[in-house]
Design an enzyme around this catalytic site. Structure first.
Site, PDB file in Angstrom:
ATOM      1  N   ASN A  55       0.452  -1.584  -0.072  1.00 16.18           N
ATOM      2  CA  ASN A  55      -0.136  -0.046  -0.143  1.00 16.18           C
ATOM      3  C   ASN A  55       0.940   1.263   0.207  1.00 16.18           C
ATOM      4  O   ASN A  55       0.259   1.814  -0.732  1.00 16.18           O
ATOM      5  CB  ASN A  55      -1.565  -0.285   1.086  1.00 16.18           C
ATOM      6  CG  ASN A  55      -0.051  -0.329   2.605  1.00 16.18           C
ATOM      7  OD1 ASN A  55       0.350  -0.495   3.225  1.00 16.18           O
ATOM      8  ND2 ASN A  55      -0.709   0.583   3.787  1.00 16.18           N
ATOM      9  N   GLY A  78       2.012  -5.957   7.127  1.00 22.01           N
ATOM     10  CA  GLY A  78       1.395  -6.667   6.751  1.00 22.01           C
ATOM     11  C   GLY A  78      -0.161  -6.997   6.966  1.00 22.01           C
ATOM     12  O   GLY A  78      -1.018  -6.800   7.958  1.00 22.01           O
ATOM     13  N   GLU A 127       3.423  -5.441  12.398  1.00 19.16           N
ATOM     14  CA  GLU A 127       2.851  -4.110  12.094  1.00 19.16           C
ATOM     15  C   GLU A 127       1.317  -4.734  11.710  1.00 19.16           C
ATOM     16  O   GLU A 127       1.378  -5.316   9.751  1.00 19.16           O
ATOM     17  CB  GLU A 127       3.237  -3.042  11.221  1.00 19.16           C
ATOM     18  CG  GLU A 127       4.634  -3.038  12.172  1.00 19.16           C
ATOM     19  CD  GLU A 127       4.088  -1.854  13.230  1.00 19.16           C
ATOM     20  OE1 GLU A 127       2.843  -1.372  13.715  1.00 19.16           O
ATOM     21  OE2 GLU A 127       4.832  -1.351  14.097  1.00 19.16           O
ATOM     22  N   CYS A 183      -2.931   1.254   6.465  1.00 17.36           N
ATOM     23  CA  CYS A 183      -4.049   0.566   7.791  1.00 17.36           C
ATOM     24  C   CYS A 183      -4.149   1.518   8.492  1.00 17.36           C
ATOM     25  O   CYS A 183      -5.412   0.691   9.595  1.00 17.36           O
ATOM     26  CB  CYS A 183      -2.451  -0.168   8.162  1.00 17.36           C
ATOM     27  SG  CYS A 183      -1.082   1.331   8.785  1.00 17.36           S
ATOM     28  N   GLU A 185       7.281   0.848  16.268  1.00 22.00           N
ATOM     29  CA  GLU A 185       8.195   1.297  15.802  1.00 22.00           C
ATOM     30  C   GLU A 185       7.969   3.155  15.679  1.00 22.00           C
ATOM     31  O   GLU A 185       7.186   3.107  16.340  1.00 22.00           O
ATOM     32  CB  GLU A 185       8.171   1.191  13.996  1.00 22.00           C
ATOM     33  CG  GLU A 185       8.156  -0.281  13.750  1.00 22.00           C
ATOM     34  CD  GLU A 185       6.877  -0.311  12.151  1.00 22.00           C
ATOM     35  OE1 GLU A 185       6.593   0.212  11.886  1.00 22.00           O
ATOM     36  OE2 GLU A 185       8.237  -1.228  11.836  1.00 22.00           O
TER      37      GLU A 185
HETATM   38  P1  NAD Z   1       0.520  -9.355   2.987  1.00 19.05           P
HETATM   39  O1  NAD Z   1       0.450  -9.869   4.299  1.00 19.05           O
HETATM   40  O2  NAD Z   1      -0.676 -10.502   1.669  1.00 19.05           O
HETATM   41  O3  NAD Z   1       1.746  -9.225   2.708  1.00 19.05           O
HETATM   42  C1  NAD Z   1       2.538  -8.220   2.880  1.00 19.05           C
HETATM   43  C2  NAD Z   1       3.589  -8.764   2.530  1.00 19.05           C
HETATM   44  O4  NAD Z   1       4.181 -10.436   2.858  1.00 19.05           O
HETATM   45  C3  NAD Z   1       4.572  -9.356   1.222  1.00 19.05           C
HETATM   46  O5  NAD Z   1       5.594  -8.687   0.918  1.00 19.05           O
HETATM   47  C4  NAD Z   1       4.190 -10.618   1.235  1.00 19.05           C
HETATM   48  O6  NAD Z   1       5.064 -11.352   0.129  1.00 19.05           O
HETATM   49  C5  NAD Z   1       4.729 -10.910   2.008  1.00 19.05           C
HETATM   50  N1  NAD Z   1       4.321 -12.881   2.236  1.00 19.05           N
HETATM   51  C6  NAD Z   1       2.912 -13.010   2.100  1.00 19.05           C
HETATM   52  N2  NAD Z   1       2.786 -14.066   2.521  1.00 19.05           N
HETATM   53  C7  NAD Z   1       4.346 -14.585   3.457  1.00 19.05           C
HETATM   54  C8  NAD Z   1       4.670 -16.045   3.750  1.00 19.05           C
HETATM   55  N3  NAD Z   1       3.756 -16.748   4.130  1.00 19.05           N
HETATM   56  N4  NAD Z   1       5.671 -15.735   4.321  1.00 19.05           N
HETATM   57  C9  NAD Z   1       6.500 -14.352   4.201  1.00 19.05           C
HETATM   58  N5  NAD Z   1       5.954 -13.307   4.132  1.00 19.05           N
HETATM   59  C10 NAD Z   1       4.920 -13.658   3.510  1.00 19.05           C
HETATM   60  O7  NAD Z   1      -0.616  -8.060   3.241  1.00 19.05           O
HETATM   61  P2  NAD Z   1      -0.788  -6.877   2.231  1.00 19.05           P
HETATM   62  O8  NAD Z   1      -2.107  -7.526   1.342  1.00 19.05           O
HETATM   63  O9  NAD Z   1       0.717  -6.575   1.067  1.00 19.05           O
HETATM   64  O10 NAD Z   1      -1.196  -5.716   2.750  1.00 19.05           O
HETATM   65  C11 NAD Z   1      -2.322  -5.345   3.201  1.00 19.05           C
HETATM   66  C12 NAD Z   1      -1.750  -5.865   4.919  1.00 19.05           C
HETATM   67  O11 NAD Z   1      -0.653  -4.686   6.014  1.00 19.05           O
HETATM   68  C13 NAD Z   1      -3.056  -5.017   5.673  1.00 19.05           C
HETATM   69  O12 NAD Z   1      -3.829  -5.621   6.153  1.00 19.05           O
HETATM   70  C14 NAD Z   1      -2.359  -3.632   6.063  1.00 19.05           C
HETATM   71  O13 NAD Z   1      -3.690  -3.603   7.085  1.00 19.05           O
HETATM   72  C15 NAD Z   1      -1.530  -4.428   6.599  1.00 19.05           C
HETATM   73  N6  NAD Z   1      -0.799  -2.649   7.057  1.00 19.05           N
HETATM   74  C16 NAD Z   1       0.016  -2.529   7.962  1.00 19.05           C
HETATM   75  C17 NAD Z   1       0.369  -1.552   8.493  1.00 19.05           C
HETATM   76  C18 NAD Z   1       1.170  -1.187  10.069  1.00 19.05           C
HETATM   77  O14 NAD Z   1       1.671  -0.613  10.269  1.00 19.05           O
HETATM   78  N7  NAD Z   1       0.405  -1.444  10.834  1.00 19.05           N
HETATM   79  C19 NAD Z   1       0.331  -0.323   7.454  1.00 19.05           C
HETATM   80  C20 NAD Z   1       0.713  -0.897   5.961  1.00 19.05           C
HETATM   81  C21 NAD Z   1      -0.138  -2.257   5.706  1.00 19.05           C
END
Ligand code: NAD
Length: 487
Positions: free
Chosen positions: A155, A231, A253, A287, A468
């Site tokens: 994002n 993520g 996070e 997020c 963080e």
């Molecule tokens: P995601 O969990 O699908 O992916 C995030 C990252 O993890 C990507 O690089 C992905 O390739 C990797 N990943 C996926 N499966 C994995 C595995 N099994 N092992 C290791 N790595 C893996 O999330 P997304 O769809 O990319 O992002 C959206 C999410 O992120 C939302 O839930 C959002 O709220 C959250 N987010 C949180 C913050 C925060 O600071 N709290 C900030 C931005 C986004």
């Protein structure tokens, strides 16, 4: 016959060198739905090479003085700033966000991340205590952990990746970063700037690929003692399982289901435009975006009318349109997912006041297959509905009414997440009281998204583990040791 489109080919960056990969993943331009880039589909082999490089670089980098490392971070910030326009264009094309957002938020913040940690790393102190009766002095030292595994989402691609890289290398670690496979381009562009900024080979390695292949290889590697992940909650669960046998340090996070609580004494002139922005900025793909709006009953009708009017003015357009407030969603699959939530709300009897299924979008012919949808406001919805409980992560917000303070706090806290909340009231006592009772890592009152990078950022409950910020990131990226000297 039209000439074949030349695709952008990314390469991994390991040990200071760009390296091709055996297989590649298609990456789409969200505003057209066309493939425009190929991302390395890395796995164990590439991660192993990166671990070797990061391990070789660690002794030299970790033994430099903090000021020397800070100088490198400052040079990197300067290089990024000089490439701001090019990076903003690339981020907008890769992610679907407006060029304005990339230019004014994403890339400036990536620059700031390096400058901020270059400065903050110089100001940490450690503790010291005395035991005079035993003739002992105790003190603590902090040392870098080793190789940091950094995994980031799609994002805010460069913004969130650099929020991890900067504190990790400032503290003396070497890193292996894996950006989202959906948005890898600006991370690859960053690699081109490292050598000139003086980052030694192996200090920053970037390995591209999917979560299940590259991500899991990184998380499972026994020589990577620390994982910083941003993520989704289901991925965090998997990462926690994979890390458990190695007792890795974890920072998670995760998502949110963030409430905005609007009391009858709120300044609606400020609250309405801010709440539109907090609901729909970056297509609702932050997020911290608001997705549940609780409005006190006495002002509910007036708020709803004015909020829907303001939402209809939140223009959806092609990312390069300077008048657009919102661009395209990240992927076709994500667009379908967001739409499915609206369909479910409708089937449950909720009312869709504007947006998906109500308002039509006008887009140029070239963008008809892009992943666009209008900002959507839902009302007459129960707190138990999936739209009020689950993270949608798109331009969808629900508006409901409440009677009193105690009730709204209970309802706001009734979800599994606890990342961010906003409270709108002119009553100072109430603002403090409510903020304290909300189960949320961040509470903004009478504003949204004003960030103070020194202070802790992160969520409670299913929104994550750890924080963080200046001190928190430094604590995470270092190990603490207590030393006792008898004299
Ligand atoms: P995601 O969990 O699908 O992916 C995030 C990252 O993890 C990507 O690089 C992905 O390739 C990797 N990943 C996926 N499966 C994995 C595995 N099994 N092992 C290791 N790595 C893996 O999330 P997304 O769809 O990319 O992002 C959206 C999410 O992120 C939302 O839930 C959002 O709220 C959250 N987010 C949180 C913050 C925060 O600071 N709290 C900030 C931005 C986004």
């Amino acid at each position: 016959m039209a000439a074949p489109v030349k695709l952008l080919m990314l390469e991994n960056f390991i040990d200071g060198k760009f390296l091709p990969c055996n297989s590649y993943i298609d990456s789409y331009d969200p505003s057209t739905g066309e493939v425009y880039c190929k991302v390395p589909n890395s796995g164990k082999e590439e991660i192993e090479a990166a671990v070797q490089a990061a391990s070789r670089a660690f002794p030299g980098w970790s033994s430099r003085a903090p000021e020397e490392r800070a100088q490198v971070l400052r040079r990197l910030a300067d290089s990024l700033e000089q490439s701001l326009e090019e990076l903003a264009q690339a981020e907008s094309k890769d992610q679907g966000k407006t060029l304005t957002m990339a230019r004014t938020v994403d890339i400036p913040r990536a620059v700031q991340n390096f400058r901020f940690f270059a400065s903050s790393v110089l100001h940490h102190t450690t503790e010291c205590t005395q035991m005079d009766q035993l003739g002992c002095l105790h003190y603590t030292v902090r040392t870098p952990v080793g190789i940091a595994g950094l995994i980031s989402p799609w994002n805010l691609p460069l913004y969130l990746l650099t929020w991890k890289i900067a504190p990790a290398i400032a503290a003396g670690n070497t890193v292996i970063a894996k950006p989202s496979e959906l948005t890898s381009v600006t991370a690859w562009m960053l690699c081109k700037l490292l050598d000139k900024a003086g980052v030694p080979p192996g200090v920053i390695n970037i390995v591209f690929g999917t979560g299940p292949r590259a991500g899991e290889a990184l998380v499972s590697h026994p020589e990577v003692p620390l994982i910083s992940f941003t993520g989704s909650q289901p991925t965090a669960e998997r990462i926690t399982q994979l890390s458990a046998p190695h007792c890795k340090k974890l920072s998670l996070e995760l998502g949110g289901k963030n409430p905005a609580i609007i009391f009858e004494d709120a300044n609606l002139e400020e609250c309405i435009p801010t709440t539109v922005r907090s609901s729909f900025a970056n297509q609702g793909e932050i997020c911290l975006c608001t997705s549940r709006i609780f409005v006190q009953k006495s002002i509910y009708s007036e708020f709803l009318k004015r909020f829907v009017e303001a939402t209809r003015k939140w223009k959806v357009g092609v990312p390069s349109d300077p008048s657009a407030c919102m661009g395209a969603l990240i992927s076709k699959a994500h667009l379908e997912k967001v739409r499915s939530y609206i369909k479910r709300a409708h089937a449950e009897g909720a009312r869709i006041l504007c947006g998906e299924g109500v308002d039509k979008l006008t887009l140029p012919p070239r963008n008809q297959e892009g992943y666009f949808m209008p900002p959507t406001v839902i009302t007459d919805i129960k707190d138990e509905s999936c739209c009020m409980k689950e993270e949608i992560f798109g331009p969808v917000t629900c508006v409901v009414s409440f009677e009193n303070e105690e009730e709204v706090i209970r309802r706001a806290n009734s979800v599994k997440y606890g990342l961010a909340a906003t409270v709108w009231s002119r009553d100072v006592g109430r603002v403090h009281r409510v903020a304290k009772k909300l189960q949320s890592g961040l509470v903004w009152t009478n504003c949204w998204l004003i960030r103070e990078l020194n202070l802790p950022f992160g969520g409670m409950k299913s929104s994550g583990i750890g924080r963080e910020g200046a001190k928190d990131s430094h604590d995470f990226f270092t190990e603490i040791k207590t030393i006792t000297v008898k004299h």
